[in-house]
Design a protein around this motif. Structure first.
Motif, PDB file in Angstrom:
ATOM      1  N   ALA A  15     -34.167  27.022  57.668  1.00 25.71           N
ATOM      2  CA  ALA A  15     -34.275  28.633  58.693  1.00 25.71           C
ATOM      3  C   ALA A  15     -35.063  28.593  58.726  1.00 25.71           C
ATOM      4  N   LEU A  16     -36.160  28.841  57.826  1.00 25.91           N
ATOM      5  CA  LEU A  16     -37.305  29.226  58.328  1.00 25.91           C
ATOM      6  C   LEU A  16     -38.473  27.952  58.685  1.00 25.91           C
ATOM      7  N   VAL A  17     -38.224  26.811  58.914  1.00 24.86           N
ATOM      8  CA  VAL A  17     -39.178  26.392  59.633  1.00 24.86           C
ATOM      9  C   VAL A  17     -38.620  26.144  60.959  1.00 24.86           C
ATOM     10  N   ARG A  18     -37.342  27.012  61.956  1.00 24.00           N
ATOM     11  CA  ARG A  18     -37.414  26.576  63.042  1.00 24.00           C
ATOM     12  C   ARG A  18     -37.743  26.457  63.696  1.00 24.00           C
ATOM     13  N   GLY A  19     -37.985  25.079  64.391  1.00 23.98           N
ATOM     14  CA  GLY A  19     -38.871  25.330  66.069  1.00 23.98           C
ATOM     15  C   GLY A  19     -39.480  24.110  65.228  1.00 23.98           C
ATOM     16  N   ASP A  20     -40.393  23.894  64.024  1.00 22.45           N
ATOM     17  CA  ASP A  20     -40.857  22.912  63.834  1.00 22.45           C
ATOM     18  C   ASP A  20     -40.439  21.285  63.260  1.00 22.45           C
ATOM     19  N   ARG A  21     -40.606  20.423  64.996  1.00 19.42           N
ATOM     20  CA  ARG A  21     -39.390  19.780  64.589  1.00 19.42           C
ATOM     21  C   ARG A  21     -39.761  18.828  62.786  1.00 19.42           C
ATOM     22  N   SER A  22     -40.973  18.648  62.814  1.00 20.37           N
ATOM     23  CA  SER A  22     -41.933  17.648  62.286  1.00 20.37           C
ATOM     24  C   SER A  22     -41.142  17.824  61.009  1.00 20.37           C
ATOM     25  N   LEU A  23     -41.538  19.291  60.111  1.00 15.44           N
ATOM     26  CA  LEU A  23     -40.731  20.306  59.407  1.00 15.44           C
ATOM     27  C   LEU A  23     -39.293  19.781  59.183  1.00 15.44           C
ATOM     28  N   GLU A  24     -38.614  19.735  60.414  1.00 14.31           N
ATOM     29  CA  GLU A  24     -36.934  20.001  60.436  1.00 14.31           C
ATOM     30  C   GLU A  24     -36.506  18.677  60.348  1.00 14.31           C
ATOM     31  N   ASP A  25     -37.305  17.717  61.178  1.00 13.29           N
ATOM     32  CA  ASP A  25     -36.687  16.793  60.029  1.00 13.29           C
ATOM     33  C   ASP A  25     -36.795  15.638  59.251  1.00 13.29           C
ATOM     34  N   ARG A  26     -38.112  16.787  57.878  1.00 13.37           N
ATOM     35  CA  ARG A  26     -38.295  15.577  57.069  1.00 13.37           C
ATOM     36  C   ARG A  26     -36.900  16.538  55.432  1.00 13.37           C
ATOM     37  N   VAL A  73     -30.415  15.109  53.387  1.00 12.97           N
ATOM     38  CA  VAL A  73     -29.455  13.725  53.562  1.00 12.97           C
ATOM     39  C   VAL A  73     -29.669  13.222  52.195  1.00 12.97           C
ATOM     40  N   ASP A  74     -30.899  13.054  51.372  1.00 11.35           N
ATOM     41  CA  ASP A  74     -31.116  11.707  50.100  1.00 11.35           C
ATOM     42  C   ASP A  74     -30.080  12.884  49.374  1.00 11.35           C
ATOM     43  N   LEU A  75     -30.177  14.231  49.086  1.00 12.00           N
ATOM     44  CA  LEU A  75     -29.535  14.637  48.179  1.00 12.00           C
ATOM     45  C   LEU A  75     -28.232  14.603  48.662  1.00 12.00           C
ATOM     46  N   LEU A  76     -27.751  14.862  49.059  1.00 12.90           N
ATOM     47  CA  LEU A  76     -25.926  14.409  49.378  1.00 12.90           C
ATOM     48  C   LEU A  76     -25.615  12.907  48.952  1.00 12.90           C
ATOM     49  N   VAL A  77     -26.610  12.622  49.081  1.00 16.51           N
ATOM     50  CA  VAL A  77     -26.425  10.795  48.754  1.00 16.51           C
ATOM     51  C   VAL A  77     -26.314  11.056  47.375  1.00 16.51           C
ATOM     52  N   GLU A  78     -27.880  11.960  46.550  1.00 13.89           N
ATOM     53  CA  GLU A  78     -27.533  11.455  45.592  1.00 13.89           C
ATOM     54  C   GLU A  78     -26.185  11.962  44.918  1.00 13.89           C
ATOM     55  N   GLY A  79     -25.980  13.001  45.262  1.00 18.42           N
ATOM     56  CA  GLY A  79     -24.735  13.726  44.859  1.00 18.42           C
ATOM     57  C   GLY A  79     -23.683  13.087  44.938  1.00 18.42           C
ATOM     58  N   MET A  80     -23.096  12.308  45.684  1.00 14.39           N
ATOM     59  CA  MET A  80     -22.357  10.889  45.997  1.00 14.39           C
ATOM     60  C   MET A  80     -22.252  10.192  44.755  1.00 14.39           C
ATOM     61  N   PHE A  81     -23.315  10.039  44.414  1.00 15.98           N
ATOM     62  CA  PHE A  81     -23.531   9.106  43.291  1.00 15.98           C
ATOM     63  C   PHE A  81     -23.687   9.596  41.705  1.00 15.98           C
ATOM     64  N   LEU A 130     -29.451   4.016  52.507  1.00 16.46           N
ATOM     65  CA  LEU A 130     -30.280   3.044  50.985  1.00 16.46           C
ATOM     66  C   LEU A 130     -31.499   2.629  51.600  1.00 16.46           C
ATOM     67  N   PRO A 131     -32.496   2.248  50.332  1.00 16.99           N
ATOM     68  CA  PRO A 131     -33.027   3.619  49.803  1.00 16.99           C
ATOM     69  C   PRO A 131     -33.212   4.615  50.306  1.00 16.99           C
ATOM     70  N   LEU A 132     -33.035   5.444  49.665  1.00 18.40           N
ATOM     71  CA  LEU A 132     -33.422   7.166  49.680  1.00 18.40           C
ATOM     72  C   LEU A 132     -34.420   7.172  49.670  1.00 18.40           C
ATOM     73  N   ARG A 133     -34.226   7.649  50.697  1.00 15.84           N
ATOM     74  CA  ARG A 133     -36.332   8.555  51.504  1.00 15.84           C
ATOM     75  C   ARG A 133     -36.846   9.205  50.652  1.00 15.84           C
ATOM     76  N   GLY A 134     -36.203  10.414  50.690  1.00 17.22           N
ATOM     77  CA  GLY A 134     -37.192  12.103  50.072  1.00 17.22           C
ATOM     78  C   GLY A 134     -37.522  11.891  48.865  1.00 17.22           C
ATOM     79  N   ARG A 135     -36.608  11.391  48.266  1.00 20.12           N
ATOM     80  CA  ARG A 135     -37.652  10.968  46.506  1.00 20.12           C
ATOM     81  C   ARG A 135     -38.795  10.232  46.446  1.00 20.12           C
TER      82      ARG A 135
END
Length: 89
Positions: A23-34, A40-48, A82-87
């Protein structure tokens, strides 16, 4: 507190932090994407983690756990989660 419980709390906290940050970086596409990639990585990790907890709590026997784990891995690979990118970054 058990290690899995600590991990669940950490993942949930990190998810909350990322959602707030989005919500804080709205409009900064690069930060939003990261941040979205990290979420997404955290959600996948949560499923495991959830799957492993089901096994540890006796909700799945070993064979069912292996089948479910294999299916989850294949689903994640099929959409390039997979592999998880963010971590790793």
């Amino acid at each position: 507190m058990k290690p899995d419980e600590v991990l669940v709390r950490e993942v949930r906290r990190d998810q909350d932090d990322i959602l707030a940050s989005l919500a804080l970086v709205r409009g900064d596409r690069s930060l939003e994407d990261r941040l979205f990639d990290q979420l997404v990585d955290l959600l996948v990790e949560g499923m495991f983690i959830e799957l492993r907890q089901s096994f540890h709590h006796g909700l799945l026997d070993r064979d069912a756990y292996v089948v479910e784990l294999r299916a989850l891995v294949e689903m994640c690979r099929s959409v390039e989660l997979l592999p998880l990118r963010g971590r790793l970054a």
